[in-house]
Design a protein around this motif. Structure first.
Motif, PDB file in Angstrom:
ATOM      1  N   GLY A  27      91.781  30.027 116.574  1.00  0.00           N
ATOM      2  CA  GLY A  27      92.547  30.985 115.790  1.00  0.00           C
ATOM      3  C   GLY A  27      92.230  32.430 116.105  1.00  0.00           C
ATOM      4  O   GLY A  27      92.982  33.335 115.715  1.00  0.00           O
ATOM      5  N   LEU A  28      91.134  32.683 116.811  1.00  0.00           N
ATOM      6  CA  LEU A  28      90.729  34.060 117.077  1.00  0.00           C
ATOM      7  C   LEU A  28      91.704  34.835 117.962  1.00  0.00           C
ATOM      8  O   LEU A  28      91.935  36.027 117.724  1.00  0.00           O
ATOM      9  CB  LEU A  28      89.324  34.079 117.677  1.00  0.00           C
ATOM     10  N   PRO A  29      92.291  34.219 119.010  1.00  0.00           N
ATOM     11  CA  PRO A  29      93.292  34.978 119.788  1.00  0.00           C
ATOM     12  C   PRO A  29      94.467  35.449 118.926  1.00  0.00           C
ATOM     13  O   PRO A  29      95.002  36.547 119.145  1.00  0.00           O
ATOM     14  CB  PRO A  29      93.744  33.960 120.850  1.00  0.00           C
ATOM     15  N   ALA A  30      94.870  34.648 117.925  1.00  0.00           N
ATOM     16  CA  ALA A  30      95.943  35.064 117.023  1.00  0.00           C
ATOM     17  C   ALA A  30      95.490  36.239 116.155  1.00  0.00           C
ATOM     18  O   ALA A  30      96.293  37.113 115.805  1.00  0.00           O
ATOM     19  CB  ALA A  30      96.392  33.901 116.146  1.00  0.00           C
ATOM     20  N   CYS A  31      94.201  36.273 115.813  1.00  0.00           N
ATOM     21  CA  CYS A  31      93.661  37.418 115.070  1.00  0.00           C
ATOM     22  C   CYS A  31      93.768  38.686 115.901  1.00  0.00           C
ATOM     23  O   CYS A  31      94.140  39.755 115.397  1.00  0.00           O
ATOM     24  CB  CYS A  31      92.203  37.158 114.691  1.00  0.00           C
ATOM     25  N   VAL A  32      93.440  38.569 117.178  1.00  0.00           N
ATOM     26  CA  VAL A  32      93.536  39.724 118.080  1.00  0.00           C
ATOM     27  C   VAL A  32      94.993  40.141 118.231  1.00  0.00           C
ATOM     28  O   VAL A  32      95.302  41.340 118.326  1.00  0.00           O
ATOM     29  CB  VAL A  32      92.906  39.387 119.451  1.00  0.00           C
ATOM     30  N   LYS A  33      95.911  39.179 118.224  1.00  0.00           N
ATOM     31  CA  LYS A  33      97.338  39.517 118.316  1.00  0.00           C
ATOM     32  C   LYS A  33      97.767  40.345 117.108  1.00  0.00           C
ATOM     33  O   LYS A  33      98.499  41.320 117.246  1.00  0.00           O
ATOM     34  CB  LYS A  33      98.176  38.237 118.395  1.00  0.00           C
ATOM     35  N   LYS A  34      97.294  39.980 115.923  1.00  0.00           N
ATOM     36  CA  LYS A  34      97.666  40.716 114.717  1.00  0.00           C
ATOM     37  C   LYS A  34      97.040  42.108 114.680  1.00  0.00           C
ATOM     38  O   LYS A  34      97.675  43.090 114.290  1.00  0.00           O
ATOM     39  CB  LYS A  34      97.254  39.938 113.463  1.00  0.00           C
ATOM     40  N   LEU A  35      95.774  42.190 115.080  1.00  0.00           N
ATOM     41  CA  LEU A  35      95.042  43.459 114.986  1.00  0.00           C
ATOM     42  C   LEU A  35      95.222  44.356 116.199  1.00  0.00           C
ATOM     43  O   LEU A  35      94.988  45.559 116.109  1.00  0.00           O
ATOM     44  CB  LEU A  35      93.547  43.185 114.791  1.00  0.00           C
ATOM     45  N   GLY A  36      95.618  43.760 117.334  1.00  0.00           N
ATOM     46  CA  GLY A  36      95.627  44.503 118.585  1.00  0.00           C
ATOM     47  C   GLY A  36      94.317  44.272 119.326  1.00  0.00           C
ATOM     48  O   GLY A  36      93.300  43.917 118.706  1.00  0.00           O
ATOM     49  N   MET A  37      94.324  44.466 120.636  1.00  0.00           N
ATOM     50  CA  MET A  37      93.155  44.141 121.450  1.00  0.00           C
ATOM     51  C   MET A  37      91.902  44.894 121.012  1.00  0.00           C
ATOM     52  O   MET A  37      90.833  44.295 120.824  1.00  0.00           O
ATOM     53  CB  MET A  37      93.454  44.426 122.921  1.00  0.00           C
ATOM     54  N   VAL A  38      92.003  46.199 120.836  1.00  0.00           N
ATOM     55  CA  VAL A  38      90.807  47.003 120.534  1.00  0.00           C
ATOM     56  C   VAL A  38      90.240  46.694 119.147  1.00  0.00           C
ATOM     57  O   VAL A  38      89.070  46.305 119.025  1.00  0.00           O
ATOM     58  CB  VAL A  38      91.114  48.508 120.695  1.00  0.00           C
ATOM     59  N   PRO A  39      91.023  46.839 118.055  1.00  0.00           N
ATOM     60  CA  PRO A  39      90.457  46.513 116.737  1.00  0.00           C
ATOM     61  C   PRO A  39      90.053  45.043 116.622  1.00  0.00           C
ATOM     62  O   PRO A  39      89.080  44.717 115.937  1.00  0.00           O
ATOM     63  CB  PRO A  39      91.604  46.843 115.765  1.00  0.00           C
TER      64      PRO A  39
END
Length: 459
Positions: A62-74
């Motif tokens: 699920g972490l890649p989806a978290c990065v998708k929501k927040l953006g790469m940097v945040p």
């Protein structure tokens, strides 16, 4: 006793350390019966692998989806910050357990908040671990035998290789895995006995990572990957609230607190435990960062909530189907080996919750051990076959039981400070943990409920 003297006490080896709480289901070697006398203590590396295996479960998908929501940097920064907060919460637990000479997370909560605190902790572990193990079993069935979602059938590995047969079906796969893989592994009485399977599970997680990185590099060279989105897309208040839905997934990804005492109790030298925690979290956060970075780089805004589902499509590269199978198989095998480690913590806390007055340790009461083990495996098996929606439940447990286990309970113990060893900084950080955990997860639950209501209205 001064803090300096307390620190020197903590340097004692496990062989010399006595645990005074005789009612705990797990006990140190000094109280074990003769059948365990040959066990001289777990090694540092074995403890690291067991703690890392407890940590790295389904949350990694699920972490890649978290990065998708927040953006790469945040997104990547948040993964690092979560690792640092987790390390601090574990440090609180270990420090106060040493001060009170306590051998279980339940005892730690009981020491600070009485029987209600202990029971609340054990209930949270049971909810979290049961939900996680049901998810593991369902995913294993989906990956190996296939699944149908929204009228679309996704072939499993066996179906893709051999076609549709009774022995490639979901029911047979889950029954076979339960009887011939899970049953022998969950029958082991010491968590250190799982050190080799834990090491293998970490290796499989690394295989998944290497394959994902390799696919990304091939697509970068061929020009098939564009610039990833660096920051979140915010259009209105609802989009801001939606960002908080990543919190339960991030919290769940780092939950290992329920096995810390189990691993600590078996260590040859208890002074190693802080090093074990730091090494394990460094290993886990490295895997999380690399997986999230390369998976989001590879799939971009097409990244699904379960990134494993993205590997069911045409990757557009040579041997794409082989690499897809390698990713799915390594992940399924990883979950198979994570299962007994998570189950270990579940069984201990169920025993502590039900058999509170038992004087016999669980490891030497064969009937109680077998009864709890068989009952829990049966419940998990039934849940995996009859619960229709797993990810909503998994996110709910992350926003409730998991956040309590990971942050609220350790912070509350620190604020209670029964032994006057917490610093002002510790208490400020504890207040911060509780406030952030409660607010962010409340917003996450509200956002999920709001999205679900709107979805039903539009149907």
């Amino acid at each position: 006793m001064t803090i300096g003297n307390l620190a020197s006490e903590n340097k004692k080896t496990r062989k010399k350390r006595e645990i005074v709480n005789e009612n705990e289901p797990l006990i140190p070697k000094s109280q074990e019966n003769a059948e365990f006398h040959e066990f001289n203590g777990a090694s540092f590396s074995g403890a690291v692998f067991n703690l890392a295996t407890t940590t790295i479960g389904a949350g990694i998908m699920g972490l890649p989806a978290c990065v998708k929501k927040l953006g790469m940097v945040p997104g990547l920064i948040t993964i690092i910050l979560m690792a640092l907060l987790t390390e601090k919460s574990l440090e609180f637990m270990i420090r106060f357990s040493r001060a009170g000479n306590l051998s279980a997370y339940g005892s730690l909560m009981g020491d600070s908040f009485g029987k209600i605190g202990k029971a609340l902790l054990e209930i949270c572990v049971v909810i979290h671990n049961t939900g996680a193990l049901i998810v593991y079993m369902i995913i294993i069935g989906d990956v190996i035998s296939g699944t149908t979602s929204s009228g679309i059938h996704h072939s499993g590995i066996l179906e893709g290789w051999f076609g549709i047969h009774w022995w490639t079906g979901r029911t047979f796969v889950i029954v076979f895995t339960t009887l011939f893989v899970f049953a022998p592994l969950v029958s082991l009485k010491r968590i250190d006995s799982l050190r080799f399977t834990s090491a293998l599970s970490i290796g499989l997680a690394v295989v998944f990572l290497i394959v994902a990185v390799g696919i990304s590099i091939i697509k970068i060279i061929s020009g098939g990957i564009g610039m990833p989105r660096l920051f979140p897309v915010i259009t209105d208040a609802a989009s801001v609230f939606d960002l908080f839905t990543v919190v339960p997934v991030l919290v769940t990804a780092y939950i290992c607190h329920y096995n810390v005492h189990n691993i600590d109790n078996e260590l040859e030298d208890s002074s190693w435990m802080h090093g074990v925690v730091r090494t394990s979290l460094t290993l886990c956060s490295s895997v999380y960062l690399l997986t999230s970075f390369f998976a989001f780089l590879l799939f971009g805004d097409e990244t699904l909530d379960d990134v494993l589902a993205n590997f069911d499509t045409n990757l557009g590269i040579p041997l794409g189907s082989v690499l897809n199978d390698a990713v799915r198989f390594s992940y399924a095998a990883h979950l198979v080996l994570v299962f007994p480690v998570v189950f270990y913590g579940l069984r201990v806390n169920v025993d502590g919750l039900i058999f509170t007055s038992s004087k016999r340790p669980l490891v030497i009461d064969n009937f109680r051990f077998a009864s709890i083990t068989i009952s829990l495996v049966g419940i998990i098996f039934m849940g995996a076959n009859f619960i229709p929606s797993i990810w909503d439940i998994f996110q709910f447990t992350g926003a409730t039981a998991a956040v309590c286990l990971g942050f609220i309970f350790p912070a509350a113990v620190t604020l209670r400070d029964r032994y006057n060893i917490a610093t002002k900084t510790d208490k400020i950080l504890s207040v911060f943990m509780i406030v952030v955990a409660v607010l962010s997860n409340a917003v996450a639950i509200y956002s999920d409920a709001y999205a679900l209501i709107n979805k039903n209205k539009n149907v």
